[in-house]
Design an enzyme around this catalytic site. Structure first.
Site, PDB file in Angstrom:
ATOM      1  CB  CYS A 102      -1.007   0.025   1.253  1.00  0.00           C
ATOM      2  SG  CYS A 102      -2.067  -1.334   1.338  1.00  0.00           S
ATOM      3  CG  ASP A 103       3.158   4.892  -1.190  1.00  0.00           C
ATOM      4  OD1 ASP A 103       4.021   4.792  -0.402  1.00  0.00           O
ATOM      5  OD2 ASP A 103       2.808   5.930  -1.818  1.00  0.00           O
ATOM      6  CB  SER A 104      -1.330   7.215   1.490  1.00  0.00           C
ATOM      7  OG  SER A 104      -1.950   5.930   1.751  1.00  0.00           O
TER       8      SER A 104
END
Length: 239
Positions: A102-104
């Protein structure tokens, strides 16, 4: 890419699954984010953690070179999520597992805001964001190293982007200075969190709150269903 930095296992007491579900579904979270781990724990999900150690700048440079154009904030989040998942999925200890990266990335006035790292950068960004609304994009990439690979095929992956609007209260320079001094906004996308000191300055969220925390359990459910598996296979027993 760097060598993955750490390996953690959730407690063995959490290893049981709901009646009627497969006992061997294993989820690996390719992230060191406490917020993402907290989302999974609060949602009753069994998982273990292996931190990817991905060189994010190199991954983004390679993706932009391949595409020939700058990445959008959404593309940036998905590229980094995929890089993290694939780095961890390449390890022998993830054979037979599903690996979630995941990455934001926070988008404000068309610009991507990653981690500010430096206090003056965080102060400047937060001052601009005060009283305004931005969009938090979270990329998810799930690599399947379970049945497909065990049957002699290469592991496969798929991604999802989930986005949510975040509206900030009007903040004085004194409030911004005090918030930056906590150190909390320095290593998070967009220079804010909603589960710590930053909660005091969030006026509203439009969209899935878990997206703002960096991991949508609904997105994970959808990605598992694409592979013929069900989120309930990862649930801890209700004891």
């Amino acid at each position: 890419m760097c060598t993955p930095k750490s390996f953690e296992q959730t407690p063995a007491s959490d290893a049981a699954v709901s009646p009627g579900t497969a006992p061997d579904l294993d989820l690996v979270l390719a992230s060191q984010s406490p917020a993402r781990a907290s989302v999974l724990n609060a949602s009753g999900i069994r998982f273990r953690t292996i931190v990817s150690g991905v060189d994010e700048d190199a991954a983004l440079a390679a993706a932009e070179a391949e595409r020939g154009d700058p990445l959008s904030p959404e593309q940036t989040a998905l590229v980094l999520a995929r890089a993290k998942a694939e780095a961890v999925a390449a390890l022998p200890e993830t054979r037979g597992s599903f690996v979630l990266g995941c990455d934001s990335v926070f988008e404000f006035e068309g610009e991507p805001y990653g981690k500010p790292h430096e206090p003056d950068v965080a102060f400047s960004r937060i001052r601009r964001m005060s009283g305004s609304t931005g969009i938090l994009h979270t990329g998810h990439w799930l690599v399947d190293r379970s049945e497909t690979e065990q049957a002699g095929h290469e592991s496969s992956g798929a991604g999802r982007i989930r986005s949510a609007e975040v509206t900030f209260d009007v903040m004085s320079d004194e409030e911004i200075t005090a918030y930056v001094a906590t150190g909390e906004p320095l290593e998070v996308a967009g220079s804010f969190t909603i589960e710590g000191y930053g909660a005091a300055f969030i006026a509203g969220i439009r969209g899935e709150s878990h997206t703002v925390l960096g991991l949508s359990v609904n997105a994970l459910k959808d990605l598992l269903e694409e592979r013929g598996r069900h989120i309930a296979e990862l649930w801890r027993p209700n004891t």
